[in-house]
Each structure stands twice: as C-alpha cells, then as structure tokens.
Write a protein that holds these residues in place. Structure first.
Motif, PDB file in Angstrom:
ATOM      1  N   PHE A 343      35.224  -6.203 -26.903  1.00 32.68           N
ATOM      2  CA  PHE A 343      34.379  -7.073 -26.090  1.00 32.68           C
ATOM      3  C   PHE A 343      33.857  -8.173 -27.004  1.00 32.68           C
ATOM      4  O   PHE A 343      32.903  -7.973 -27.755  1.00 32.68           O
ATOM      5  CB  PHE A 343      33.250  -6.257 -25.473  1.00 32.68           C
ATOM      6  CG  PHE A 343      32.679  -6.894 -24.233  1.00 32.68           C
ATOM      7  CD1 PHE A 343      33.494  -7.210 -23.151  1.00 32.68           C
ATOM      8  CD2 PHE A 343      31.330  -7.170 -24.132  1.00 32.68           C
ATOM      9  CE1 PHE A 343      32.984  -7.785 -21.991  1.00 32.68           C
ATOM     10  CE2 PHE A 343      30.800  -7.746 -22.976  1.00 32.68           C
ATOM     11  CZ  PHE A 343      31.633  -8.052 -21.909  1.00 32.68           C
ATOM     12  N   ALA A 344      34.546  -9.325 -26.953  1.00 37.72           N
ATOM     13  CA  ALA A 344      34.311 -10.371 -27.954  1.00 37.72           C
ATOM     14  C   ALA A 344      33.299 -11.392 -27.448  1.00 37.72           C
ATOM     15  O   ALA A 344      33.423 -11.900 -26.332  1.00 37.72           O
ATOM     16  CB  ALA A 344      35.631 -11.053 -28.277  1.00 37.72           C
ATOM     17  N   ASN A 345      32.339 -11.678 -28.305  1.00 31.32           N
ATOM     18  CA  ASN A 345      31.348 -12.708 -28.002  1.00 31.32           C
ATOM     19  C   ASN A 345      31.961 -14.072 -28.312  1.00 31.32           C
ATOM     20  O   ASN A 345      32.279 -14.377 -29.460  1.00 31.32           O
ATOM     21  CB  ASN A 345      30.110 -12.455 -28.884  1.00 31.32           C
ATOM     22  CG  ASN A 345      28.975 -13.382 -28.536  1.00 31.32           C
ATOM     23  OD1 ASN A 345      29.198 -14.507 -28.075  1.00 31.32           O
ATOM     24  ND2 ASN A 345      27.755 -12.932 -28.759  1.00 31.32           N
ATOM     25  N   CYS A 346      32.161 -14.869 -27.273  1.00 32.84           N
ATOM     26  CA  CYS A 346      32.839 -16.164 -27.437  1.00 32.84           C
ATOM     27  C   CYS A 346      31.890 -17.314 -27.194  1.00 32.84           C
ATOM     28  O   CYS A 346      32.324 -18.439 -26.917  1.00 32.84           O
ATOM     29  CB  CYS A 346      34.007 -16.259 -26.458  1.00 32.84           C
ATOM     30  SG  CYS A 346      35.198 -14.964 -26.725  1.00 32.84           S
ATOM     31  N   SER A 347      30.580 -17.035 -27.251  1.00 30.17           N
ATOM     32  CA  SER A 347      29.636 -18.108 -26.914  1.00 30.17           C
ATOM     33  C   SER A 347      29.790 -19.287 -27.871  1.00 30.17           C
ATOM     34  O   SER A 347      29.531 -20.432 -27.495  1.00 30.17           O
ATOM     35  CB  SER A 347      28.202 -17.586 -26.882  1.00 30.17           C
ATOM     36  OG  SER A 347      27.963 -16.809 -28.012  1.00 30.17           O
ATOM     37  N   GLY A 348      30.279 -19.007 -29.094  1.00 30.72           N
ATOM     38  CA  GLY A 348      30.484 -20.090 -30.066  1.00 30.72           C
ATOM     39  C   GLY A 348      31.594 -21.061 -29.664  1.00 30.72           C
ATOM     40  O   GLY A 348      31.728 -22.130 -30.269  1.00 30.72           O
ATOM     41  N   LEU A 349      32.403 -20.681 -28.688  1.00 28.65           N
ATOM     42  CA  LEU A 349      33.479 -21.595 -28.252  1.00 28.65           C
ATOM     43  C   LEU A 349      33.059 -22.457 -27.069  1.00 28.65           C
ATOM     44  O   LEU A 349      33.758 -23.399 -26.690  1.00 28.65           O
ATOM     45  CB  LEU A 349      34.735 -20.806 -27.860  1.00 28.65           C
ATOM     46  CG  LEU A 349      35.450 -20.045 -28.978  1.00 28.65           C
ATOM     47  CD1 LEU A 349      36.640 -19.286 -28.427  1.00 28.65           C
ATOM     48  CD2 LEU A 349      35.893 -21.003 -30.085  1.00 28.65           C
ATOM     49  N   MET A 350      31.919 -22.095 -26.481  1.00 36.78           N
ATOM     50  CA  MET A 350      31.480 -22.842 -25.296  1.00 36.78           C
ATOM     51  C   MET A 350      31.137 -24.284 -25.705  1.00 36.78           C
ATOM     52  O   MET A 350      30.543 -24.511 -26.757  1.00 36.78           O
ATOM     53  CB  MET A 350      30.255 -22.189 -24.639  1.00 36.78           C
ATOM     54  CG  MET A 350      30.505 -20.787 -24.093  1.00 36.78           C
ATOM     55  SD  MET A 350      31.789 -20.717 -22.843  1.00 36.78           S
ATOM     56  CE  MET A 350      32.884 -19.491 -23.519  1.00 36.78           C
ATOM     57  N   GLY A 351      31.520 -25.209 -24.843  1.00 32.25           N
ATOM     58  CA  GLY A 351      31.245 -26.628 -25.137  1.00 32.25           C
ATOM     59  C   GLY A 351      32.371 -27.305 -25.891  1.00 32.25           C
ATOM     60  O   GLY A 351      32.373 -28.523 -26.041  1.00 32.25           O
ATOM     61  N   ARG A 352      33.345 -26.524 -26.364  1.00 26.25           N
ATOM     62  CA  ARG A 352      34.463 -27.168 -27.059  1.00 26.25           C
ATOM     63  C   ARG A 352      35.470 -27.702 -26.038  1.00 26.25           C
ATOM     64  O   ARG A 352      35.462 -27.299 -24.882  1.00 26.25           O
ATOM     65  CB  ARG A 352      35.131 -26.176 -28.012  1.00 26.25           C
ATOM     66  CG  ARG A 352      34.181 -25.781 -29.134  1.00 26.25           C
ATOM     67  CD  ARG A 352      34.848 -24.962 -30.193  1.00 26.25           C
ATOM     68  NE  ARG A 352      33.840 -24.513 -31.155  1.00 26.25           N
ATOM     69  CZ  ARG A 352      34.110 -23.839 -32.247  1.00 26.25           C
ATOM     70  NH1 ARG A 352      35.362 -23.522 -32.530  1.00 26.25           N
ATOM     71  NH2 ARG A 352      33.150 -23.483 -33.070  1.00 26.25           N
ATOM     72  N   LYS A 353      36.360 -28.568 -26.547  1.00 26.81           N
ATOM     73  CA  LYS A 353      37.296 -29.219 -25.618  1.00 26.81           C
ATOM     74  C   LYS A 353      38.719 -28.752 -25.834  1.00 26.81           C
ATOM     75  O   LYS A 353      39.149 -28.533 -26.971  1.00 26.81           O
ATOM     76  CB  LYS A 353      37.232 -30.734 -25.822  1.00 26.81           C
ATOM     77  CG  LYS A 353      36.262 -31.405 -24.914  1.00 26.81           C
ATOM     78  CD  LYS A 353      36.436 -32.912 -24.943  1.00 26.81           C
ATOM     79  CE  LYS A 353      35.430 -33.569 -24.020  1.00 26.81           C
ATOM     80  NZ  LYS A 353      35.416 -35.014 -24.163  1.00 26.81           N
ATOM     81  N   THR A 354      39.443 -28.622 -24.728  1.00 25.82           N
ATOM     82  CA  THR A 354      40.866 -28.269 -24.825  1.00 25.82           C
ATOM     83  C   THR A 354      41.637 -29.518 -25.247  1.00 25.82           C
ATOM     84  O   THR A 354      41.131 -30.636 -25.095  1.00 25.82           O
ATOM     85  CB  THR A 354      41.399 -27.795 -23.461  1.00 25.82           C
ATOM     86  OG1 THR A 354      41.326 -28.890 -22.554  1.00 25.82           O
ATOM     87  CG2 THR A 354      40.596 -26.634 -22.911  1.00 25.82           C
TER      88      THR A 354
END
Ligand code: PLP
Length: 428
Positions: A343-354
């Motif tokens: 269960f990986a915490n991915c909050s650090g990727l939020m706001g990034r762009k594809t």
C-alpha cells in the motif's frame, strides 16, 4: 412475420422499464471495477498489461485438494448438503481452530458459506436493522461497507493513519460507538494495508468492547496464513474468553490454500448468531457446493506444508516490491506485515504532470496514467477510503513484478522530468 417478435419486445420494454431497488443504488461502482474495465479494454486492443490488481493467490490449488474433489464427485457427493456445512467440514474447521488458534468451538458454533464474503453477508443480514451502525476502520476492503449498506445498515468509516500503522486505536473505537452500533470489523492481516494486530494491539480494543456489551467484533482472519517476519498470528477470540460471546471469527480457504474459485468460507461464534446466519443462507444459496466442501476438508486436514512454501514466496515478493517502491521519488511504502498487497503512499506524486501535459491530481488519475503509460493495472487507494495511495497486489510471479516495477519507476520518472522542466520554465 419476421418483425413481430422484436415489436413485441419493444412494447414490453416500454411497459416495464427497469427499476432498481434503492438498496442497490446506494452501492457505487468502485474504482476497482472502473480500472479493471479499462485494463480489459487495453488488453483487447493488444497491450501487454501486467495486472497488480488481483486479490487472489496466483498459485494453483494444491493437488491433494483437487484429488479430494475428484473423489467426492466419483462417490456421488453431488447433492444438497446440510444447510451451513457438512458434518465432516464442520469437524475439520473445529480441528483447525483448535490446532491453529487454540480455541475449542462446538460444531454448532460453526457455519460454512460460499466464501468469507457470504459469511459477512449472512452476518450482516442476520443482525442489522435499518440504520444500525457498523464501525469499519479504513483503509478497508471495499465490500464491508457495501455489504452493510445492502443489509440496511450504516457503515461508520473511521480513518486510521499510516503513522499508527493503519491500526484502529481504542480512543477512535470508543468515540465511534453510539447507541446504534452493532459491530466493529477488524481485518488482520489487512487488505489493503497488510497491517496486523498483535495481542497487545487488540487488548485495548477488547477492553472497550468489554464496556459495550452490545457491540460485537467481526474478526476477518482470511489472511491468517500470509504473515511475514516469523510473526505469530493471534485472533481476538483466543485472547479473552470473556469476549467469546461477542465475537464472530471469520476465515476461509480462499487465500491460504489458493482456492478462491471453490467458494468456501467459514466462521465461528455464539450459537444464536450462527443459527440466524443459517436462516439467511437457507433462502439464498441453500448450502455451499458439496464438492468444494469435500475439497475444503482436505485443505484443512491434509498436509499443511504448502502454507509455509507459499508464505515464503509471498515474503520474497513483498521484500522486492516494497524495496522497489521505496526507490521511486515521490513514493513511500511501509512494510506490510501480512496479506499480499503493498500500500504505497503516492502523495508526493500529486501535482506532477504527465508527458502529455495532464496534471496528476488524484490517486485515480495516477492509476489511469500508470495503466496507459506503463501498462500496469493497480488499484487507487481511494477505492479503500485512502486517497493518495495505490494498492499493488504481489500475488503474481517475480518476473511479472520485476517488469511491472521497472515500468512503474520509469513512468514515474517521466512525470518528474517533465515537472522539473516546467518548474524551470516557470522560473524563467
Ligand atoms: N475478506 C477480505 C479482507 C478479503 O480481501 C476477501 C477477498 O478479497 C474476502 C474477505 C473474501 O474472501 P472469500 O473469497 O472467501 O469470499
């Protein structure tokens, strides 16, 4: 003449529009179903999707179990059985509880159904009146809340934090209890977090229940045998005999013996509850499959050596996947103690762009990005009541996991590169 049948059908359809029951309208189509549908569509288009979405072991059902099923068919065990389990299976379950958990149940305290899921359904249908509340610590398996709703109850979701190991605390339990509370559900090892409760973790929760006799504990032990780092398993009914009259202990053969398709789950608890659950079952499925019950007897009574082998494979995979996740910038993953999910915490990727300029604002958007850009299917945490996380099932081969993690890492790195370049542009 050719036109007549369809004309008749059209008229009937107009006269009888489909009207769904309110209890179904309360059930939302889950993120899991949405992502699976997209994954199937991409597979149909020829993409080589690796699925880390599955909630079932990739191992085959052990041969001795299959042989027991063949033998059952050959001897004619192909009829209805007693309502909630054959005497042979109830006896095997009684022995299992004594052998693995040190609890002596009577066979009239044991019930068998078509999977642990039907056990939960029977329990809720047998006990909830409209508006009764069930406390469900989240992140949690999606079905708990939906089953409660179908049974007319109200799921009370209590958010558990990563820094408390996603465990429910006694204070949280105490303050969630109202005069309408009938149950609290604890799932250890847990889906989706892999969190387990030790006897010390359970004790304060059990003390709360001792003060609230009307609140029952449903202990979902379905992942009992998938437990790592030589941890011992403990189920709450074994901790305090005073609470035996308030606990339903749920388990099954699906996960431990790679038998998800056989549909056998079981539970043990006070006889009055077990009898009421059997009433629900009597008017839904009549009884679990006769052949599957014979197979489950062999799973529980036959050699248990396969349990340790499968557990070791899962542990190796857990070590790999958690290690790999923690090398990705923006992602962190706590070591799960059991089950087969990271269960990986991915909050650090939020706001990034594809790379094509879309901002990842939610875990669901991240899951869609990883599916379309990396061909890996996984489940967003919001499906389990935990936005900002992803659940990755490692019930798949190590080679699949290695390929999936390399694809995920490079897709996440593509996000970072673009975001960094854009930030640079913004500064100029
Ligand atoms: N409980 C939990 C936590 C699960 O994850 C699942 C299945 O995914 C079940 C129960 C249901 O198991 P069964 O296959 O026995 O219905």
């Amino acid at each position: 003449m050719e036109q007549e049948p369809s004309a008749t059908i059209t008229i009937r359809a107009e006269l009888s529009p489909f009207k769904q029951a309110d209890r179904i309208s309360a059930i939302e189509v889950s993120e899991i179903i949405r992502i699976s549908a997209l994954a199937s569509e991409l597979s149909r288009q020829g993409r080589a999707i690796i699925s880390l979405g599955a909630g079932e072991p990739d191992f085959d059902t052990p041969q001795n179990v299959k042989d027991a099923a063949f033998a059952a068919i050959a001897r004619g065990d192909t009829k209805y059985t007693s309502l909630d389990g054959t005497p042979a299976l109830k006896e095997a379950i009684r022995e299992k509880f004594l052998r693995d958990n040190g609890i002596l149940f009577e066979t009239n305290e044991i019930t068998v159904a078509a999977g642990a899921k039907q056990i939960l359904f029977n329990a809720m249908m047998a006990t909830l009146n409209e508006g009764d509340e069930v406390i469900i610590p989240t992140p949690s398996w999606v079905s708990y809340a939906d089953i409660v709703k179908i049974a007319g109850g109200v799921p009370v979701m209590v958010e558990c934090q990563e820094d408390s190991g996603f465990r429910l605390t006694a204070d949280q339990l105490e303050s969630a209890i109202t005069s309408r509370t009938r149950w609290v559900v604890i799932n250890s090892p847990g889906n989706p977090t892999g969190t387990t409760y030790s006897a010390e973790d359970y004790r304060p929760l059990l003390d709360v229940l001792l003060r609230h006799k009307g609140v029952w504990l449903l202990a979902d032990d379905i992942y009992e045998h998938i437990l790592y780092d030589q941890r011992g398993f403990v189920t709450p009914a074994a901790i305090d005999p005073k609470l035996r009259s308030q606990i339903l202990t749920v388990n099954g053969v699906s996960k431990a013996y790679a038998m998800t398709g056989w549909r056998i789950g079981f539970a043990a608890g006070p006889n009055e509850l077990i009898k009421a659950m059997a009433v629900v079952q009597s008017q839904s499925t009549s009884c679990p499959s006769s052949v599957s019950q014979a197979a489950a007897v062999e799973a529980l009574r036959g050699s248990q050596l396969g349990l340790a082998e499968r557990r070791k494979s899962f542990e190796d995979r857990r070590n790999f996947i958690v290690g790999a996740l923690n090398t990705i910038d923006g992602v962190s993953c706590r070591q799960p103690e059991g089950a087969f999910y990271a269960f990986a915490n991915c909050s650090g990727l939020m706001g990034r762009k594809t790379p094509d300029g879309r901002v990842i604002e939610t875990d669901a958007a991240l899951a869609v990005y990883l599916l379309t850009a990396a061909n890996v299917a996984l489940v967003p945490g919001s499906a389990f009541g935990a936005p900002g996380y992803l659940r990755l099932s490692y019930a798949t081969s190590m080679s699949n996991l290695e390929e999936a993690m390399s694809r995920i890492k490079s897709a996440c790195e593509r996000l970072m590169v673009r975001a960094a370049a854009e930030r640079e542009e913004d500064r100029r």
